[in-house]
Design a protein around this motif. Structure first.
Motif, PDB file in Angstrom:
ATOM      1  N   CYS A 339       0.841  -1.188   0.000  1.00 55.83           N
ATOM      2  CA  CYS A 339       0.000   0.000   0.000  1.00 55.83           C
ATOM      3  C   CYS A 339       0.885   1.251   0.000  1.00 55.83           C
ATOM      4  O   CYS A 339       1.786   1.377   0.827  1.00 55.83           O
ATOM      5  N   ASP A 340       0.624   2.149  -0.951  1.00 55.59           N
ATOM      6  CA  ASP A 340       1.428   3.358  -1.090  1.00 55.59           C
ATOM      7  C   ASP A 340       0.652   4.598  -0.656  1.00 55.59           C
ATOM      8  O   ASP A 340       1.048   5.716  -0.943  1.00 55.59           O
ATOM      9  N   GLY A 341      -0.476   4.398   0.016  1.00 57.26           N
ATOM     10  CA  GLY A 341      -1.254   5.526   0.505  1.00 57.26           C
ATOM     11  C   GLY A 341      -2.688   5.476   0.007  1.00 57.26           C
ATOM     12  O   GLY A 341      -3.108   4.524  -0.650  1.00 57.26           O
ATOM     13  N   GLU A 343      -5.620   7.678  -2.060  1.00 57.59           N
ATOM     14  CA  GLU A 343      -5.894   8.812  -2.939  1.00 57.59           C
ATOM     15  C   GLU A 343      -7.381   9.133  -2.880  1.00 57.59           C
ATOM     16  O   GLU A 343      -8.187   8.564  -3.614  1.00 57.59           O
ATOM     17  N   ARG A 352     -11.515   7.522   3.973  1.00 60.98           N
ATOM     18  CA  ARG A 352     -10.093   7.300   4.229  1.00 60.98           C
ATOM     19  C   ARG A 352      -9.901   6.582   5.562  1.00 60.98           C
ATOM     20  O   ARG A 352      -9.110   5.631   5.663  1.00 60.98           O
ATOM     21  N   GLU A 356      -7.967   2.997   6.259  1.00 65.22           N
ATOM     22  CA  GLU A 356      -6.805   2.926   7.142  1.00 65.22           C
ATOM     23  C   GLU A 356      -7.085   2.068   8.370  1.00 65.22           C
ATOM     24  O   GLU A 356      -6.225   1.315   8.828  1.00 65.22           O
ATOM     25  N   ILE A 361      -2.881   0.998   5.541  1.00 58.27           N
ATOM     26  CA  ILE A 361      -2.058   2.161   5.822  1.00 58.27           C
ATOM     27  C   ILE A 361      -0.812   2.084   4.950  1.00 58.27           C
ATOM     28  O   ILE A 361      -0.456   1.021   4.423  1.00 58.27           O
ATOM     29  N   LYS A 362      -0.154   3.201   4.758  1.00 59.31           N
ATOM     30  CA  LYS A 362       1.025   3.258   3.905  1.00 59.31           C
ATOM     31  C   LYS A 362       2.067   2.244   4.383  1.00 59.31           C
ATOM     32  O   LYS A 362       2.406   2.191   5.554  1.00 59.31           O
ATOM     33  N   LYS A 428      11.486   0.642   3.729  1.00 55.28           N
ATOM     34  CA  LYS A 428      10.076   0.285   3.877  1.00 55.28           C
ATOM     35  C   LYS A 428       9.889  -1.027   4.625  1.00 55.28           C
ATOM     36  O   LYS A 428       8.794  -1.318   5.103  1.00 55.28           O
TER      37      LYS A 428
END
Length: 508
Positions: A339-341, A343, A352, A356, A361-362, A428
């Motif tokens: 997961c990169d965030g 949008e 959102r 999350e 989550i990122k 990461k």
């Protein structure tokens, strides 16, 4: 010294007594199992720091058990019942799903920081089941749920103190009983934070607002957070008396060749070539270390290859997809994602939070299970999440070597964004552990040749330390830029036992 169920090393015993004194001043007496109201305006933060194998997790686990035996209420983040006036609370947190799941496998009920910052709002009808399971209410009668379904929920909760898991065992989906998420309004008493080296300053300040008594557990030899100020970690800013250092390798980890290699990196006389000789020697006497001549593609589906350079990551991902025959236009079931965030525009803040709170989550590691019911949706398994299967609007980006823009095989208009997860950067990977870890040594060598330093330590050593300590059981030190062929197609059979996916409506 307080009596504990394990034999502590000397520095662990000193840290335990210092922490017990901090808790006593906050109204929690571990010696006498006595709870008193907290003192108004009193707050304290301590950090337990030490390298891998020094016993930080063991100390955390023993402190949790002592607090539970003293009558402290454990807050899990999945549901909170009515607070008693005389109750004291403890939450055990980690920055990532994977880090929290590592603690849970050791019997510690950890959750993510996000799940404590934001709490779920339950449908009142189904919250009656949660109250009953937690011993705060009578067995309810719920329209549409049989007595057998309630029995299944009760049996699940007896062995696993998860309210969402118990409700899923009764045949309910998360969208049935969780109506939304809200920012925590009431503070808690005590917070334990594992992998505190990953915290940025904003997260640290948020946690200090919630917990007047905060205990950080971190490894000073890891890489600082990307958002960190000045290249340091939040516990670096604490005064010296507030930092409890564990220096001795705990006896239970004393014969671990992976930890021996990690600690060898502290020797200033060990350069990259000497370190590779140490790896080779360890591999010759212990099968927990492997001097690998190629990347094993079968391992990449569940534990990514750890690299330093982004270009290496992209090349390995595309090689992984190529050997599995993955088409450019779609994903195969079983492909790993990161997961990169999220949008989503600001007006969709609630959506959102839904994503999350479900673990997206990122940095979360995810396995693709197939397309969802709607265009642009994906069915996903969030590795390490307490309730792992979810269906969400997704934007998947497949990066290509020497191409500036990623290829997007499919995308929703908005939702969770993902990169491929067959390889990840060492930065990461912090906070995560896998049974087998493959470290791409040519990248570590490239960092060594550059001669860069970070916080007074050669960068290649910090990269190597973080990378090899991600391995729970076996380290593969990959010395050549080669990739094996898969022995079997990608599969998701190992994930089938999880509850049915929760649909998250993230599009308008």
């Amino acid at each position: 010294m307080s009596q504990t169920p394990v034999i502590y090393s000397h520095d662990q015993a000193e840290a335990h007594d210092r922490i017990a004194e901090m808790l006593r001043l906050s109204g929690i007496d571990l010696d006498d199992s006595l709870l008193t109201p907290p003192r108004e305006g009193k707050s304290a933060t301590l950090a337990v720091i030490g390298k891998a194998g020094s016993g930080k997790t063991l100390l955390l686990a023993e402190l949790y058990r002592a607090l539970e035996q003293a009558g402290v209420e454990i807050v899990s983040g999945d549901w909170e019942g009515r607070r008693r006036k005389d109750s004291r609370t403890l939450a055990i947190l980690a920055p990532t799903n994977k880090a929290a799941s590592v603690l849970r496998t050791r019997g510690v009920p950890a959750t993510t920081i996000h799940r404590i910052l934001y709490t779920p709002v339950y449908d009142p009808e189904y919250e009656r089941i949660a109250e009953w399971l937690a011993g705060q209410g009578e067995r309810p009668v719920i329209e549409g749920l049989t007595e057998l379904a309630l029995d299944r929920a009760h049996a699940f909760y007896q062995s696993n103190k998860s309210i969402p898991g118990a409700l899923a065992a009764a045949g309910l989906r998360g969208s049935d009983f969780i109506t939304g998420w809200k920012r925590r309004e009431e503070p808690l008493d005590v917070g334990f934070v594992d992998e505190a080296s990953m915290l940025d300053q904003k997260q640290f300040e948020d946690l200090q607002e919630i917990f007047p008594t905060l205990l950080l557990f971190g490894d000073p030899a890891q890489l600082p957070p990307v958002k960190g100020e000045g290249g340091g970690m939040v516990f670096d800013t604490l005064p010296v008396p507030a930092k409890l250092e564990l220096s001795r390798v705990h006896r239970q980890d004393a014969d671990n060749p992976i930890l021996d290699l990690a600690h060898a990196l502290a020797d200033p006389e060990v350069d990259f070539y000497a370190f590779e000789r140490l790896v080779e020697e360890a591999a010759g006497r212990d099968d927990r270390v492997v001097m690998a001549q190629r990347v094993e593609v079968d391992l990449m589906a569940r534990s990514p290859v750890l690299v330093w350079r982004n270009a290496t990551r992209i090349r390995l991902i595309n090689a992984f997809r190529a050997v599995h025959g993955a088409p450019d236009t779609e994903l195969l079931e079983g492909e790993p994602l990161i997961c990169d965030g999220i949008e989503l525009p600001l007006k969709h803040r609630k959506k959102r939070l839904d994503l999350e709170a479900r673990g997206l989550i990122k940095g979360a590691q995810v396995i693709y299970l197939g397309p969802g019911r709607k265009p642009g949706f994906s069915r996903l398994h969030v590795m390490g999440a307490e309730d792992p299967q979810v269906s969400a609007a997704s934007i998947v980006k497949i990066e290509k070597p020497d191409e500036e823009e990623p290829f997007i095989p499919f995308a929703a208009r908005m939702g969770a964004t993902f990169l491929h997860g067959a390889a990840v950067t060492i930065h990461k990977a912090q906070g995560s552990q896998w049974r087998d870890v493959q470290v791409f040594a040519p990248d570590i060598y490239a960092a060594a040749r550059m001669g860069r330093s970070e916080a007074g330590q050669p960068l290649w050593k910090r990269l190597a330390y973080v990378a090899i300590t991600r391995a729970e059981e076996r380290l593969h030190w990959v010395v050549r830029n080669r990739l094996s062929k898969p022995t079997a197609p990608l599969s998701v059979e190992d994930l089938r036992a999880a509850p049915a996916p929760l649909e998250l409506e993230t599009e308008t």
